[in-house]
Design a protein around this motif. Structure first.
Motif, short mmCIF file in Angstrom:
data_model
loop_
_atom_site.label_atom_id
_atom_site.label_comp_id
_atom_site.label_asym_id
_atom_site.label_seq_id
_atom_site.Cartn_x
_atom_site.Cartn_y
_atom_site.Cartn_z
N ARG A 68 -11.52 5.90 -9.53
CA ARG A 68 -10.81 4.15 -9.28
C ARG A 68 -10.44 3.47 -11.14
O ARG A 68 -11.09 3.15 -11.76
CB ARG A 68 -12.00 3.51 -8.02
N ARG A 100 -11.42 -7.52 -0.78
CA ARG A 100 -12.44 -6.81 -1.59
C ARG A 100 -12.46 -5.76 -2.75
O ARG A 100 -12.60 -4.70 -3.30
CB ARG A 100 -13.65 -6.52 -0.85
N TYR A 101 -11.30 -5.26 -2.07
CA TYR A 101 -9.99 -3.85 -2.98
C TYR A 101 -9.98 -4.54 -3.55
O TYR A 101 -9.60 -3.22 -4.65
CB TYR A 101 -8.63 -3.28 -2.13
N VAL A 154 1.00 -1.25 0.17
CA VAL A 154 0.01 0.13 0.18
C VAL A 154 1.28 1.59 -0.04
O VAL A 154 1.74 1.07 1.20
CB VAL A 154 -0.82 0.37 1.20
N PHE A 161 -15.17 -1.96 -5.22
CA PHE A 161 -14.72 -1.28 -5.06
C PHE A 161 -14.03 -0.16 -5.27
O PHE A 161 -14.08 0.51 -5.27
CB PHE A 161 -12.96 -2.12 -4.23
N TYR A 178 -2.70 0.33 -3.76
CA TYR A 178 -3.05 -1.28 -3.30
C TYR A 178 -2.46 -1.99 -4.92
O TYR A 178 -2.83 -2.90 -5.91
CB TYR A 178 -4.15 -1.87 -3.06
N ILE A 214 -4.41 -7.39 2.43
CA ILE A 214 -5.10 -6.32 2.03
C ILE A 214 -6.62 -7.36 1.21
O ILE A 214 -6.01 -8.58 0.71
CB ILE A 214 -4.95 -5.77 1.08
N ASP A 246 -6.98 4.56 -5.93
CA ASP A 246 -7.59 4.83 -5.83
C ASP A 246 -7.73 5.95 -6.10
O ASP A 246 -6.69 7.18 -4.88
CB ASP A 246 -8.36 4.50 -4.29
N LYS A 254 -15.23 1.05 -0.97
CA LYS A 254 -14.92 0.85 0.45
C LYS A 254 -14.65 -1.19 0.13
O LYS A 254 -15.10 -1.40 -0.44
CB LYS A 254 -16.49 0.82 1.26
#
Length: 263
Positions: free
Chosen positions: A89, A252-253, A44, A258, A66, A249, A79, A263
């Protein structure tokens, strides 16, 4: 490497061919080591993307990136938090066993769309990089000619001891460049200077790594600069902060959901 034009015996001819075979073999060996560059399983970072035109006018965008390495797949999410691209994004999934996937969320449209392969030559976020530039090429997609060893001083003033490689695409229809010249730092085995030549063999772009730092055991390129020498426009990517390395991480990222929700 220069090939002599005065070959008068079969022995001399075979010697020349052997040298060229060795050069290609060494080029492949070096670029395979580059491909095996050690990367964290998760990362990150906070990054600034600075666009500079030929008059020196700048536009800065900040984003959190990420990253995840998962077997044959690499995931990257950008992002955007500040600047003209705020709210945008981007997700890229690179698969060693198949084509890349690229998806983008544009806040003005409030939807996610897939970036098609036909859009490869389009600029990414107003930068000097195209969508195709973001794609990591497999070593097998290029012929790697070992040119020799050479010192290379980048714009930041740092000098590197390098291997010099000429990369020629095997399928030239699948790339916007006729060839690339790459200088690989011997110490880190990272390409610190790359020149990209267009279909007319004219230099179009130069990519330089201005700063590499060792962080938590990884050699990390902290600042890159991509310059379009034909337009005078440049894009600088600078890591402002390494937030975390090798800390898992949530999955879901790296999803389209996302991209939509953040989120």
């Amino acid at each position: 490497m220069k090939r002599t034009t005065k070959l008068t015996t079969l022995v001399a001819v075979m010697a020349a061919l052997t040298n060229f075979a060795f050069a290609d073999e060494k080029g492949n060996e070096i670029m395979n080591k580059v491909a095996d560059f050690k990367k964290p399983a998760y990362s990150v970072t906070d990054v600034y993307m600075i666009l500079t035109d030929k008059k020196g006018t700048q536009d800065s965008n900040g984003f959190r990136e990420y990253g995840k390495e998962d077997g044959s797949k690499t995931y990257i999410v950008m992002d955007f938090k500040t600047g003209t691209n705020k709210g945008t994004r981007f997700l890229q999934i690179t698969d060693d066993n198949g084509p890349d996937e690229k998806h983008i969320y544009l806040p003005a449209l409030k939807s996610v769309r897939r970036v098609n392969s036909s859009e490869g030559s389009k600029a990414f976020m107003g930068s000097d990089a195209t969508y195709d530039d973001l794609t990591t090429r497999d070593v097998s997609e290029d012929e790697h000619q070992y040119i020799g060893e050479e010192k290379m001083k980048v714009e930041s003033g740092k000098e590197y001891d390098c291997y010099k490689i000429k990369e020629i695409p095997i399928d030239k229809k699948g790339t916007q460049y006729n060839y690339r010249m790459v200088w690989v730092d011997k110490e880190t085995m990272y390409p610190i200077h790359t020149e990209m030549y267009d279909k007319n063999d004219k230099l179009i772009k130069v990519l330089e790594v201005l700063d590499i730092q060792k962080i938590s055991g990884y050699d990390m390129p902290m600042e890159n600069k991509l310059t379009n020498v034909q337009t005078g426009h440049s894009t600088t990517l600078k890591i402002a902060k390494v937030v975390a390395l090798d800390q898992e991480i949530p999955a879901r990222y790296f999803t389209q959901n996302f991209l939509t929700t953040g989120k």
